[in-house]
Design a protein around this motif. Structure first.
Motif, PDB file in Angstrom:
ATOM      1  N   ALA A 208       0.835  -1.205   0.000  1.00  0.00           N
ATOM      2  CA  ALA A 208       0.000   0.000   0.000  1.00  0.00           C
ATOM      3  C   ALA A 208       0.868   1.252   0.000  1.00  0.00           C
ATOM      4  CB  ALA A 208      -0.931  -0.002   1.209  1.00  0.00           C
ATOM      5  N   LYS A 209       1.961   1.219   0.749  1.00  0.00           N
ATOM      6  CA  LYS A 209       2.887   2.349   0.810  1.00  0.00           C
ATOM      7  C   LYS A 209       3.446   2.668  -0.569  1.00  0.00           C
ATOM      8  CE  LYS A 209       7.346   3.616   2.907  1.00  0.00           C
ATOM      9  NZ  LYS A 209       8.442   3.141   3.795  1.00  0.00           N
ATOM     10  N   LEU A 210       3.645   1.627  -1.373  1.00  0.00           N
ATOM     11  CA  LEU A 210       4.169   1.801  -2.724  1.00  0.00           C
ATOM     12  C   LEU A 210       3.056   1.944  -3.766  1.00  0.00           C
ATOM     13  CD1 LEU A 210       7.041  -0.856  -2.566  1.00  0.00           C
ATOM     14  CD2 LEU A 210       7.287   1.637  -2.523  1.00  0.00           C
ATOM     15  N   SER A 211       1.811   2.058  -3.296  1.00  0.00           N
ATOM     16  CA  SER A 211       0.644   2.220  -4.178  1.00  0.00           C
ATOM     17  C   SER A 211       0.535   1.104  -5.210  1.00  0.00           C
ATOM     18  CB  SER A 211       0.691   3.586  -4.877  1.00  0.00           C
ATOM     19  OG  SER A 211       0.721   4.635  -3.941  1.00  0.00           O
ATOM     20  N   VAL A 212       0.844  -0.120  -4.781  1.00  0.00           N
ATOM     21  CA  VAL A 212       0.755  -1.271  -5.689  1.00  0.00           C
ATOM     22  C   VAL A 212      -0.691  -1.751  -5.748  1.00  0.00           C
ATOM     23  CG1 VAL A 212       1.443  -3.675  -6.032  1.00  0.00           C
ATOM     24  CG2 VAL A 212       3.138  -1.979  -5.281  1.00  0.00           C
ATOM     25  N   ARG A 213      -1.221  -1.796  -6.956  1.00  0.00           N
ATOM     26  CA  ARG A 213      -2.606  -2.245  -7.146  1.00  0.00           C
ATOM     27  C   ARG A 213      -2.714  -3.372  -8.175  1.00  0.00           C
ATOM     28  NH1 ARG A 213      -2.678   3.383  -7.051  1.00  0.00           N
ATOM     29  NH2 ARG A 213      -3.629   4.288  -5.177  1.00  0.00           N
ATOM     30  N   THR A 214      -1.579  -3.918  -8.555  1.00  0.00           N
ATOM     31  CA  THR A 214      -1.577  -4.927  -9.626  1.00  0.00           C
ATOM     32  C   THR A 214      -1.686  -6.350  -9.095  1.00  0.00           C
ATOM     33  OG1 THR A 214       0.845  -4.925  -9.606  1.00  0.00           O
ATOM     34  CG2 THR A 214      -0.247  -3.481 -11.203  1.00  0.00           C
ATOM     35  N   LEU A 215      -1.642  -6.534  -7.764  1.00  0.00           N
ATOM     36  CA  LEU A 215      -1.753  -7.870  -7.191  1.00  0.00           C
ATOM     37  C   LEU A 215      -3.162  -8.092  -6.663  1.00  0.00           C
ATOM     38  CD1 LEU A 215       1.586  -8.074  -5.150  1.00  0.00           C
ATOM     39  CD2 LEU A 215       1.106  -9.132  -7.359  1.00  0.00           C
ATOM     40  N   LYS A 216      -3.764  -9.211  -7.056  1.00  0.00           N
ATOM     41  CA  LYS A 216      -5.117  -9.511  -6.594  1.00  0.00           C
ATOM     42  C   LYS A 216      -5.119  -9.881  -5.115  1.00  0.00           C
ATOM     43  CE  LYS A 216      -6.735 -11.209 -11.094  1.00  0.00           C
ATOM     44  NZ  LYS A 216      -7.217 -12.393 -11.845  1.00  0.00           N
ATOM     45  N   SER A 217      -4.112 -10.632  -4.705  1.00  0.00           N
ATOM     46  CA  SER A 217      -4.062 -11.103  -3.325  1.00  0.00           C
ATOM     47  C   SER A 217      -2.617 -11.317  -2.910  1.00  0.00           C
ATOM     48  CB  SER A 217      -4.829 -12.420  -3.181  1.00  0.00           C
ATOM     49  OG  SER A 217      -4.566 -13.026  -1.926  1.00  0.00           O
ATOM     50  N   VAL A 218      -2.305 -11.043  -1.630  1.00  0.00           N
ATOM     51  CA  VAL A 218      -0.959 -11.307  -1.125  1.00  0.00           C
ATOM     52  C   VAL A 218      -0.773 -12.791  -0.852  1.00  0.00           C
ATOM     53  CG1 VAL A 218      -0.583  -9.027  -0.149  1.00  0.00           C
ATOM     54  CG2 VAL A 218      -1.672 -10.801   1.261  1.00  0.00           C
ATOM     55  N   ARG A 219      -1.824 -13.562  -1.064  1.00  0.00           N
ATOM     56  CA  ARG A 219      -1.729 -15.006  -0.891  1.00  0.00           C
ATOM     57  C   ARG A 219      -1.670 -15.748  -2.229  1.00  0.00           C
ATOM     58  NH1 ARG A 219       0.697 -16.303   3.669  1.00  0.00           N
ATOM     59  NH2 ARG A 219      -0.265 -15.308   5.469  1.00  0.00           N
ATOM     60  N   GLN A 220      -1.488 -15.005  -3.309  1.00  0.00           N
ATOM     61  CA  GLN A 220      -1.266 -15.633  -4.615  1.00  0.00           C
ATOM     62  C   GLN A 220       0.088 -16.316  -4.635  1.00  0.00           C
ATOM     63  OE1 GLN A 220      -2.277 -11.913  -7.087  1.00  0.00           O
ATOM     64  NE2 GLN A 220      -2.350 -13.575  -8.588  1.00  0.00           N
ATOM     65  N   LEU A 221       0.152 -17.488  -5.281  1.00  0.00           N
ATOM     66  CA  LEU A 221       1.447 -18.122  -5.489  1.00  0.00           C
ATOM     67  C   LEU A 221       2.247 -17.297  -6.495  1.00  0.00           C
ATOM     68  CD1 LEU A 221       0.613 -21.941  -5.729  1.00  0.00           C
ATOM     69  CD2 LEU A 221       1.595 -20.701  -3.786  1.00  0.00           C
ATOM     70  N   VAL A 222       3.534 -17.172  -6.265  1.00  0.00           N
ATOM     71  CA  VAL A 222       4.383 -16.404  -7.177  1.00  0.00           C
ATOM     72  C   VAL A 222       4.384 -17.034  -8.571  1.00  0.00           C
ATOM     73  CG1 VAL A 222       6.824 -15.886  -7.658  1.00  0.00           C
ATOM     74  CG2 VAL A 222       5.825 -15.286  -5.452  1.00  0.00           C
ATOM     75  N   SER A 223       4.189 -18.335  -8.647  1.00  0.00           N
ATOM     76  CA  SER A 223       4.163 -19.013  -9.947  1.00  0.00           C
ATOM     77  C   SER A 223       3.030 -18.504 -10.835  1.00  0.00           C
ATOM     78  CB  SER A 223       4.029 -20.526  -9.768  1.00  0.00           C
ATOM     79  OG  SER A 223       2.840 -20.838  -9.059  1.00  0.00           O
ATOM     80  N   SER A 224       2.014 -17.888 -10.230  1.00  0.00           N
ATOM     81  CA  SER A 224       0.858 -17.401 -11.008  1.00  0.00           C
ATOM     82  C   SER A 224       1.032 -15.948 -11.448  1.00  0.00           C
ATOM     83  CB  SER A 224      -0.416 -17.519 -10.173  1.00  0.00           C
ATOM     84  OG  SER A 224      -0.425 -16.567  -9.110  1.00  0.00           O
ATOM     85  N   LEU A 225       2.135 -15.298 -11.077  1.00  0.00           N
ATOM     86  CA  LEU A 225       2.314 -13.872 -11.346  1.00  0.00           C
ATOM     87  C   LEU A 225       3.012 -13.619 -12.675  1.00  0.00           C
ATOM     88  CD1 LEU A 225       3.514 -12.638  -7.821  1.00  0.00           C
ATOM     89  CD2 LEU A 225       1.178 -12.767  -8.700  1.00  0.00           C
ATOM     90  N   SER A 226       2.734 -12.463 -13.260  1.00  0.00           N
ATOM     91  CA  SER A 226       3.422 -12.034 -14.468  1.00  0.00           C
ATOM     92  C   SER A 226       4.822 -11.538 -14.116  1.00  0.00           C
ATOM     93  CB  SER A 226       2.640 -10.899 -15.135  1.00  0.00           C
ATOM     94  OG  SER A 226       2.693  -9.722 -14.329  1.00  0.00           O
ATOM     95  N   GLY A 227       5.620 -11.269 -15.141  1.00  0.00           N
ATOM     96  CA  GLY A 227       6.973 -10.769 -14.900  1.00  0.00           C
ATOM     97  C   GLY A 227       6.983  -9.453 -14.152  1.00  0.00           C
ATOM     98  N   GLY A 228       6.072  -8.557 -14.517  1.00  0.00           N
ATOM     99  CA  GLY A 228       5.987  -7.268 -13.838  1.00  0.00           C
ATOM    100  C   GLY A 228       5.560  -7.415 -12.390  1.00  0.00           C
ATOM    101  N   GLN A 229       4.615  -8.330 -12.133  1.00  0.00           N
ATOM    102  CA  GLN A 229       4.168  -8.560 -10.759  1.00  0.00           C
ATOM    103  C   GLN A 229       5.278  -9.175  -9.908  1.00  0.00           C
ATOM    104  OE1 GLN A 229       0.762 -10.939 -11.900  1.00  0.00           O
ATOM    105  NE2 GLN A 229      -0.674  -9.329 -11.269  1.00  0.00           N
ATOM    106  N   ARG A 230       6.076 -10.044 -10.507  1.00  0.00           N
ATOM    107  CA  ARG A 230       7.213 -10.630  -9.788  1.00  0.00           C
ATOM    108  C   ARG A 230       8.207  -9.544  -9.389  1.00  0.00           C
ATOM    109  NH1 ARG A 230       8.630 -16.403 -11.082  1.00  0.00           N
ATOM    110  NH2 ARG A 230       6.739 -17.357 -11.878  1.00  0.00           N
TER     111      ARG A 230
END
Length: 266
Positions: free
Chosen positions: A134-156
């Protein structure tokens, strides 16, 4: 874009005359570098210019052979990664070092887990992860409990950068954070880099992409064959000049002295 001036005060991180050799091969030659809080310093240079060695020296992976490192104006001895981390220096390497089989929270606390008695304090860690994003105004992640394997390169990249911020870092070094990303993901990462500086962090942004460099950087530090050709506000140079500094060590009256540049090339 803000431009660092003398009134920016003391650099949070400063290198003075840093040397580093591996056997008979001297990789860094008297390197000077200043990194300011709230500013993005782009570290540029051709392959073999010494960027990786310089960053690993700051991170304590390669102890320096000569010169001096100052942190917040005070001389410091960085003889290992723990010394660097203790000062508040975090490096996000190009491979990101994230575990695909773990979720965002688990990755952000990997190796530094919080415990409540014998059990992991999942509630505290999840809240800290949310607060950092939130401090970094990140809004691209659906959940902090998502597996990293499901994330895009930018989300990683976002998770890796947030992980670095979580540990109260003062200097964050990003190694080619937009490499291999598409246009939209690159935009997300560049926006995050800018917000990182806007929250008071000193950011070192390593990149070969001049478009990205001029998009996000306040300063540019150009390495040429292990020597610092220039470390100046980016407003004082254009793209062609930076490319000349990278490829020849000099552009007009900026860079390594002609006689020294000729000696280096030999």
């Amino acid at each position: 874009m803000s431009v660092p001036q003398p009134e920016d005060g003391t650099p949070i991180l400063e290198l003075r005359g840093v040397d580093k050799s591996f056997g008979a091969n001297q990789v860094l030659h008297g390197v000077d570098l200043k990194v300011y809080p709230g500013k993005v310093t782009a570290l540029v240079g051709d392959n073999g210019a010494g960027k990786s060695t310089l960053i690993k020296s700051i991170a304590g992976i390669h102890p320096i052979d000569g010169g001096q490192v100052l942190f917040d104006g005070n001389p410091v001895d960085i003889s290992g990664p723990r010394d660097s981390a203790r000062l508040g220096i975090e490096v996000v390497y190009q491979d990101l070092a994230l575990a695909d089989n773990l979720d965002v929270v688990q990755n952000m606390f990997l190796g530094r887990e919080r415990k409540n008695g014998l059990l992991l304090d999942e509630i505290s860690m999840e809240q800290a992860a949310r607060d950092t994003l939130a401090k970094l105004s990140v809004r691209t992640l659906k959940s902090v409990r998502q597996l990293v394997s499901s994330l895009s390169g930018g989300q990683r990249q976002t998770v890796a950068i947030a992980k670095a911020v979580l540990w109260e870092s003062k200097v964050v070094i990003l190694d080619e954070p937009t490499a291999a990303l598409g246009v939209a993901q690159t935009r997300q990462v560049l926006d995050l880099v800018r917000r990182l500086a806007d929250t008071g962090h000193a950011v070192v942004f390593i990149s070969h992409n001049m478009v990205d460099v001029f998009e996000v950087a306040d300063r540019v530090a150009a390495l040429y064959l292990g020597r610092m050709a220039a470390d100046i506000p980016i407003s004082q140079v254009n793209r062609s000049q930076v490319i000349e500094l990278i490829t020849a060590g000099r552009s007009g009256d900026i860079g390594i002295a002609p006689a020294q540049a000729a000696a280096v090339e030999v």
